[in-house]
Design a protein around this motif. Structure first.
Motif, mmCIF file in Angstrom:
data_model
loop_
_atom_site.group_PDB
_atom_site.id
_atom_site.type_symbol
_atom_site.label_atom_id
_atom_site.label_comp_id
_atom_site.label_asym_id
_atom_site.label_seq_id
_atom_site.Cartn_x
_atom_site.Cartn_y
_atom_site.Cartn_z
ATOM 1 N N PHE A 127 -107.845 -39.918 27.549
ATOM 2 C CA PHE A 127 -106.942 -39.542 26.537
ATOM 3 C C PHE A 127 -107.368 -39.919 25.107
ATOM 4 N N ARG A 128 -108.345 -41.144 25.090
ATOM 5 C CA ARG A 128 -108.695 -41.488 23.872
ATOM 6 C C ARG A 128 -109.681 -40.319 23.242
ATOM 7 N N SER A 129 -110.235 -39.274 24.191
ATOM 8 C CA SER A 129 -111.049 -38.401 23.472
ATOM 9 C C SER A 129 -110.368 -37.085 22.942
ATOM 10 N N LEU A 130 -109.199 -37.371 23.316
ATOM 11 C CA LEU A 130 -107.998 -36.020 22.898
ATOM 12 C C LEU A 130 -107.869 -36.003 21.589
ATOM 13 N N PRO A 131 -107.735 -34.919 20.726
ATOM 14 C CA PRO A 131 -107.266 -34.973 19.516
ATOM 15 C C PRO A 131 -105.771 -34.958 19.213
ATOM 16 N N ILE A 132 -105.325 -36.176 19.465
ATOM 17 C CA ILE A 132 -103.938 -36.383 19.457
ATOM 18 C C ILE A 132 -103.365 -37.637 18.947
ATOM 19 N N TRP A 133 -102.167 -37.553 18.691
ATOM 20 C CA TRP A 133 -101.706 -39.057 18.018
ATOM 21 C C TRP A 133 -102.053 -40.329 18.865
ATOM 22 N N ARG A 134 -102.561 -41.199 18.246
ATOM 23 C CA ARG A 134 -103.125 -42.265 19.160
ATOM 24 C C ARG A 134 -102.052 -42.933 20.037
ATOM 25 N N PRO A 135 -100.862 -43.231 19.526
ATOM 26 C CA PRO A 135 -99.952 -43.964 20.335
ATOM 27 C C PRO A 135 -99.333 -43.142 21.443
ATOM 28 N N SER A 136 -99.476 -41.618 21.394
ATOM 29 C CA SER A 136 -98.651 -40.964 22.245
ATOM 30 C C SER A 136 -98.702 -41.229 23.813
ATOM 31 N N PRO A 137 -99.869 -41.804 24.325
ATOM 32 C CA PRO A 137 -100.026 -42.014 25.633
ATOM 33 C C PRO A 137 -99.059 -43.140 26.128
ATOM 34 N N SER A 173 -84.425 -55.164 19.117
ATOM 35 C CA SER A 173 -85.119 -54.098 19.499
ATOM 36 C C SER A 173 -86.236 -53.739 18.153
ATOM 37 N N ALA A 174 -85.737 -53.693 17.030
ATOM 38 C CA ALA A 174 -86.651 -53.495 15.902
ATOM 39 C C ALA A 174 -87.739 -54.699 15.877
ATOM 40 N N LEU A 175 -87.495 -55.667 16.108
ATOM 41 C CA LEU A 175 -88.365 -56.739 16.111
ATOM 42 C C LEU A 175 -89.431 -56.659 17.097
ATOM 43 N N LEU A 176 -89.071 -56.491 18.364
ATOM 44 C CA LEU A 176 -89.808 -56.297 19.375
ATOM 45 C C LEU A 176 -90.931 -54.955 19.312
ATOM 46 N N VAL A 177 -90.521 -54.077 18.916
ATOM 47 C CA VAL A 177 -91.558 -52.908 18.618
ATOM 48 C C VAL A 177 -92.342 -53.287 17.231
ATOM 49 N N ALA A 178 -91.701 -53.765 16.424
ATOM 50 C CA ALA A 178 -92.624 -54.472 15.132
ATOM 51 C C ALA A 178 -93.719 -55.318 15.484
ATOM 52 N N VAL A 179 -93.444 -56.290 16.564
ATOM 53 C CA VAL A 179 -94.759 -57.198 16.737
ATOM 54 C C VAL A 179 -95.375 -56.672 17.891
ATOM 55 N N PHE A 180 -94.843 -56.106 19.038
ATOM 56 C CA PHE A 180 -95.697 -55.735 20.004
ATOM 57 C C PHE A 180 -96.345 -54.196 20.077
ATOM 58 N N GLY A 181 -95.657 -53.479 19.293
ATOM 59 C CA GLY A 181 -96.282 -52.140 19.218
ATOM 60 C C GLY A 181 -97.685 -52.054 18.451
ATOM 61 N N PRO A 182 -97.950 -52.703 17.263
ATOM 62 C CA PRO A 182 -99.216 -52.844 16.793
ATOM 63 C C PRO A 182 -100.193 -53.578 17.562
ATOM 64 N N VAL A 183 -99.633 -54.535 18.058
ATOM 65 C CA VAL A 183 -100.609 -55.379 18.927
ATOM 66 C C VAL A 183 -101.167 -54.613 20.072
ATOM 67 N N THR A 184 -100.231 -53.695 20.857
ATOM 68 C CA THR A 184 -100.687 -52.980 21.907
ATOM 69 C C THR A 184 -101.462 -51.931 21.488
ATOM 70 N N MET A 185 -101.242 -51.244 20.285
ATOM 71 C CA MET A 185 -102.233 -50.301 19.737
ATOM 72 C C MET A 185 -103.571 -50.695 19.399
ATOM 73 N N ARG A 186 -103.680 -51.839 18.945
ATOM 74 C CA ARG A 186 -105.018 -52.576 18.671
ATOM 75 C C ARG A 186 -105.869 -52.833 19.997
ATOM 76 N N LEU A 187 -105.003 -53.426 21.027
ATOM 77 C CA LEU A 187 -105.739 -53.542 22.161
ATOM 78 C C LEU A 187 -106.075 -52.168 22.727
ATOM 79 N N TYR A 188 -105.373 -51.373 22.566
ATOM 80 C CA TYR A 188 -105.508 -50.057 23.126
ATOM 81 C C TYR A 188 -106.765 -49.305 22.710
ATOM 82 N N ASN A 189 -106.975 -49.450 21.401
ATOM 83 C CA ASN A 189 -108.144 -48.848 20.655
ATOM 84 C C ASN A 189 -109.416 -49.672 20.802
ATOM 85 N N ARG A 190 -109.066 -50.973 20.953
ATOM 86 C CA ARG A 190 -110.438 -51.813 21.420
ATOM 87 C C ARG A 190 -110.942 -51.712 22.773
ATOM 88 N N ARG A 191 -109.979 -51.376 23.641
ATOM 89 C CA ARG A 191 -110.268 -51.338 25.060
ATOM 90 C C ARG A 191 -111.628 -50.628 25.661
#
Length: 284
Positions: free
Chosen positions: A124-134, A266-284
């Protein structure tokens, strides 16, 4: 020898125009447009749904489990708490609906962790797509599962005597609010799915978080019967706000404060855990 050389030269002469035509075609044609964030997210959401087709046992947690929850708690506590099953189910069903959908969200983290172990995310990370889409695709696919669980539980509730005073509109508004919260809440489990090494670890940590959060709420009883120190926690729990909002909407009321709290959580959960999730995803 001469015949062989001549034959090879003839074949090369035939292939040369074809290669030139192919190169001209590739160079002259416009490249397809890069897929949008919505398109890729919906594609991964469809992928999540196709996994159910190949492994139908995944539907157990959104069919048999909700039925068991409704019947067990209604007939176990109905007479003791409200005096009758028919009276208690009016209070219980919206709450147990909220609780069941929130508990089902933890399977998102398990699915994410399973794909990581299999190496799917490397592709998935090798595809030319929006990073959070998976990640967004996982959550969108799971929203369909939450809708199925909600429909099953409401159907069972109607069979055993639940009658929402808010009618169809109230039920739809309550379910819609619950879907928004469940989508946001699922970001917690995507983080755990990326952070922990095995799916058993994800399940264990998820259960440790989700059981106190759902049981220490107003799902089963009115918090006014609880000790003061426990009321302070229960009254400020996100599950309590969502359960109250769903309950009142289905009853035909408009609980503006609890709706605002639910959307705020709902907004708080996305604002907090969304960026953390994507940071972990990019570093995985």
């Amino acid at each position: 020898m001469t015949t062989t050389t001549t034959t090879q030269e003839t074949e090369l002469e035939r292939e040369a125009p074809r290669a030139e035509e192919l190169a001209a075609l590739l160079l002259s044609a416009e490249r397809p447009a890069r897929p949008s964030a919505l398109t890729t997210s919906l594609t991964f959401g469809w992928r999540a749904m196709l996994k159910i087709k190949h492994v139908p046992e995944q539907m157990f947690d959104v069919t048999a489990f909700p039925i068991m929850m409704v019947l067990m708690y209604t007939y176990l506590f109905g007479g003791a708490i409200a005096g009758s099953v028919s009276a208690y189910v009016q209070f219980l069903l919206p709450g147990i609906l909220t609780m069941s959908v929130v508990m089902i969200t933890m399977y998102t983290g398990v699915a994410v962790n399973t794909d990581i172990v299999k190496g799917v995310f490397d592709r998935f990370r090798s595809l030319p797509i929006w990073r959070p889409s998976p990640m967004v695709g996982y959550l969108l696919g799971d929203v369909v599962r939450y809708l199925i669980a909600s429909a099953v539980m409401l159907g069972v509730g109607l069979l055993i005597g639940y009658r929402p005073a808010g009618g169809v509109a109230g039920v739809l508004l309550g379910v819609a609010l619950l879907m928004v919260f469940a989508f946001s809440f699922s970001w917690i489990w995507t983080m755990f799915g990326l952070l922990l090494r095995t799916e058993k670890s994800v399940m264990g940590v998820s259960m440790m978080v989700i059981f106190p959060l759902t049981f220490l709420s107003n799902v089963f009883v009115d918090p006014r019967t609880m000790p003061g120190w426990l009321q302070a926690f229960v009254n400020n729990s996100p599950v309590t706000h969502v359960a109250t909002a769903v309950r009142e909407l289905m009853a035909g009321e408009w609980p503006a404060a609890d709706i605002a709290w639910s959307l705020g959580w709902s907004a708080l959960l996305v604002a907090v855990f969304g960026p953390v999730t994507m940071r972990l995803y990019n570093r995985r």
